[in-house]
Design a protein around this motif. Structure first.
Motif, short mmCIF file in Angstrom:
data_model
loop_
_atom_site.label_atom_id
_atom_site.label_comp_id
_atom_site.label_asym_id
_atom_site.label_seq_id
_atom_site.Cartn_x
_atom_site.Cartn_y
_atom_site.Cartn_z
N PHE A 127 0.84 -1.21 0.00
CA PHE A 127 0.00 0.00 0.00
C PHE A 127 0.87 1.27 0.00
O PHE A 127 0.49 2.29 -0.56
CB PHE A 127 -0.96 -0.01 1.20
CG PHE A 127 -0.30 0.08 2.53
CD1 PHE A 127 -0.09 1.32 3.14
CD2 PHE A 127 0.13 -1.07 3.20
CE1 PHE A 127 0.53 1.40 4.38
CE2 PHE A 127 0.74 -0.98 4.43
CZ PHE A 127 0.95 0.25 5.03
N ILE A 128 2.07 1.16 0.57
CA ILE A 128 2.98 2.33 0.57
C ILE A 128 3.43 2.62 -0.86
O ILE A 128 3.43 3.76 -1.31
CB ILE A 128 4.21 2.07 1.48
CG1 ILE A 128 3.74 1.83 2.91
CG2 ILE A 128 5.19 3.24 1.42
CD1 ILE A 128 4.84 1.37 3.86
N LEU A 175 2.57 5.83 -3.31
CA LEU A 175 3.61 6.63 -3.99
C LEU A 175 3.60 6.44 -5.51
O LEU A 175 4.43 7.02 -6.21
CB LEU A 175 4.99 6.24 -3.44
CG LEU A 175 5.24 6.52 -1.95
CD1 LEU A 175 6.54 5.88 -1.48
CD2 LEU A 175 5.28 8.02 -1.69
N HIS A 176 2.68 5.58 -5.98
CA HIS A 176 2.58 5.27 -7.43
C HIS A 176 3.89 4.72 -7.99
O HIS A 176 4.32 5.08 -9.08
CB HIS A 176 2.14 6.51 -8.23
CG HIS A 176 0.78 6.99 -7.85
ND1 HIS A 176 -0.37 6.31 -8.18
CD2 HIS A 176 0.38 8.07 -7.14
CE1 HIS A 176 -1.42 6.94 -7.68
NE2 HIS A 176 -1.00 8.02 -7.04
#
Lengths: 223, 188
Positions: A173-174, A178-179
Motif C-alpha cells: 500500500f505504501i 507513492l505510485h
C-alpha cells in the motif's frame, strides 16, 4: 573484559558483519526474506554458542590442550561440522519449509569465518562461560545484522515482510500510495551487494559522527 | 609416542565421538524426515489429480480415488514407486516414480507420474540444492515431456547443464522401466 562486555561487544562494537565483515557469503544469499534471515540466525546461534563452549572446554584442560594444539584447526572444523550437521538434521525434521528455503546455505555454515574465527581467537584462550557469552553476543549481532539487511531488501524489493511461514506483512500500500513498484533488483544477488554497501556506508557515517573530528580526519589522512 | 601419532589419535577419537553423536541424532530425526518426505510425495501426487484452486482441496486425498501402495525399490536412480490401482477392478491406473539425478550441488529428486497409456500425467521437483538463480528457474520449468517413451523433445534449461542433466536422468530412469512395469512388472 567483564562478562557483560563479552556478551555485548558483538552487537555493535565488534559486529561480525558490519565491523569485521566476516561470513558475507550466506549473509548476502539468505537475506531475501526476514524468515530466511531468522532461520540462518538460529542456525548460527546454535553452532556458534556450542562450538565456542566445546572448544573452550577442550582447550581449558592443559593436558588435552597440549594434545590438541598441533591439530587444533582440524579439530575445530570437526566440532563445527558435527554441530552444523546436527542443525541440518533437526531443521530437516522439524522446520522443513525453512530447511528447503535455506537449502545449501545450511551446510555452508561450516565454512562461516565467524565461527572458526571465534573458536580460534576467543574460545581457545578463554573460560567456557566467557566463550558462551561471546558466542551468544556474536550470534545475536550477526542475526541482527542479517535481519537488518533482509528487512531492507525485502521491503524495497518485494514490498513485504515475511515474518514466519504464512505470516506476511504486505506493505505494498505504501508503494501504491507513492505510485511506484517494488524494485526487484533488491531481492536479486546484485541487490544484496548494493544493500550491504548502502547499510555499511550509512552505519560508518553514523559511527564517524560520534567520533571526535580529529580522529576521523586522521583516519582519512592515513588512507 | 611421536607427535604425529598423537595427533592422529586425537583426530581418531574426535571422529568416533562425532560419528556416534551424529548417528544418535540421525536415529532420532530419521523417522520424522521419512514421514515428511512421504507426505511431500503424497502432496505432490495430489496436485495431479485434484484442482488446487478447489476450496476443499486440502480435504482431498489420492487414496480416496485409488488404492495407493508404496513400494521401496531402490533400484538405480529410482527409490520409490507409488502404485495407483482402481478401487473396484484393481486395474493398474498410474505409477508415480521417485527418481533422482546428480545436479550441480547434489541430488535432484523428482516425482514423475505415468499413466497406463505411458503418457506423463505430471512431474515435480521434490528436493534439490541447486544454486538460487537456477533453483527458481528450473522448479516450475516445462521440460516438454508428454510421453515417457519419447524424450526426444526434452527441453533443457539454458545455462544449467548439470541441473538439466539431472532432470533428464530422472526421466530416463523412469523411461527405461515404465513400459515393463505396466506390462507386467507391477501389473499383477
Amino acid at each position: 573484559m567483564n562478562k557483560l562486555q563479552n556478551f555485548t561487544k558483538g552487537f555493535i562494537k565488534e559486529n561480525p558483519l558490519f565491523v569485521t565483515v566476516l561470513g558475507m557469503c550466506p549473509s548476502l544469499a539468505v537475506t531475501t526474506s526476514l524468515e530466511k534471515a531468522l532461520g540462518m540466525g538460529m542456525g548460527v546461534f546454535f553452532v556458534l554458542v556450542l562450538s565456542n563452549f566445546i572448544v573452550s572446554l577442550v582447550m581449558s584442560n592443559p593436558k588435552i590442550a597440549e594434545l590438541v594444539r598441533p591439530v587444533r584447526i582440524p579439530v575445530y572444523i570437526v566440532i563445527i561440522a558435527t554441530l552444523v550437521t546436527i542443525v541440518e538434521m533437526l531443521m530437516h525434521a522439524f522446520l522443513y519449509d525453512l530447511y528447503k528455503s535455506l537449502g545449501v546455505f545450511i551446510p555452508l555454515i561450516v565454512v562461516n569465518c565467524i565461527i572458526l574465527g571465534r573458536a580460534e581467537a576467543f574460545a581457545s584462550e578463554n573460560k567456557p562461560l566467557d566463550s558462551v557469552l561471546d558466542g551468544m553476543g556474536m550470534a545475536l549481532g550477526f542475526t541482527g545484522a542479517i535481519v537488518l539487511i533482509s528487512l531492507f531488501r525485502e521491503i524495497l524489493g518485494a514490498g513485504t515482510i515475511t515474518i514466519w511461514g504464512n505470516l506476511v506483512l504486505n506493505l505494498n500500500f505504501i508503494f501504491n500510495f507513492l505510485h511506484i513498484k517494488p524494485i526487484d533488483l533488491f531481492v536479486q544477488p546484485a541487490g544484496a551487494f548494493l544493500s550491504f554497501g548502502l547499510i555499511l556506508a550509512t552505519l560508518t557515517a553514523i559511527g564517524n559522527s560520534f567520533k571526535p573530528k580529529s580522529i576521523v580526519k586522521g583516519a582519512t589522512a592515513n588512507e | 609416542m611421536s607427535g604425529g601419532i598423537k595427533s592422529g589419535l586425537v583426530l581418531l577419537v574426535l571422529g568416533i565421538i562425532s560419528g556416534l553423536l551424529l548417528a544418535s541424532v540421525n536415529a532420532w530425526t530419521d523417522p520424522y524426515i521419512k514421514e515428511i518426505e512421504l507426505q511431500e510425495q503424497y502432496d505432490a501426487l495430489k496436485e495431479f489429480y485434484f484442482d488446487p484452486t478447489d476450496p476443499n482441496y486440502a480435504t482431498y486425498q489420492v487414496s480416496d480415488l485409488y488404492d495407493l501402495t508404496k513400494l521401496d525399490v531402490n533400484e538405480g536412480s529410482i527409490s520409490t514407486i507409488l502404485v495407483l490401482k482402481d478401487k473396484t477392478s484393481g486395474t493398474l491406473e498410474s505409477l508415480a516414480y521417485v527418481a533422482s539425478g546428480n545436479g550441480y550441488n547434489g541430488a535432484v529428486t523428482m516425482l514423475i507420474v505415468v499413466d497406463s497409456d505411458l503418457t506423463v500425467r505430471g512431474y515435480k521437483i521434490l528436493t534439490q540444492n541447486e544454486n538460487p538463480p537456477i533453483q527458481e528457474d528450473f522448479i516450475n520449468y516445462d521440460y516438454n515431456v508428454s510421453a515417457i517413451t519419447d524424450l526426444s523433445q526434452f527441453d533443457a534449461i539454458a545455462h544449467a547443464t548439470f541441473t538439466s542433466n539431472a532432470v533428464l536422468a530422472c526421466f530416463n530412469a523412469v523411461s527405461e522401466r515404465a513400459a515393463n512395469d505396466f506390462g507386467g512388472g507391477l501389473n499383477e
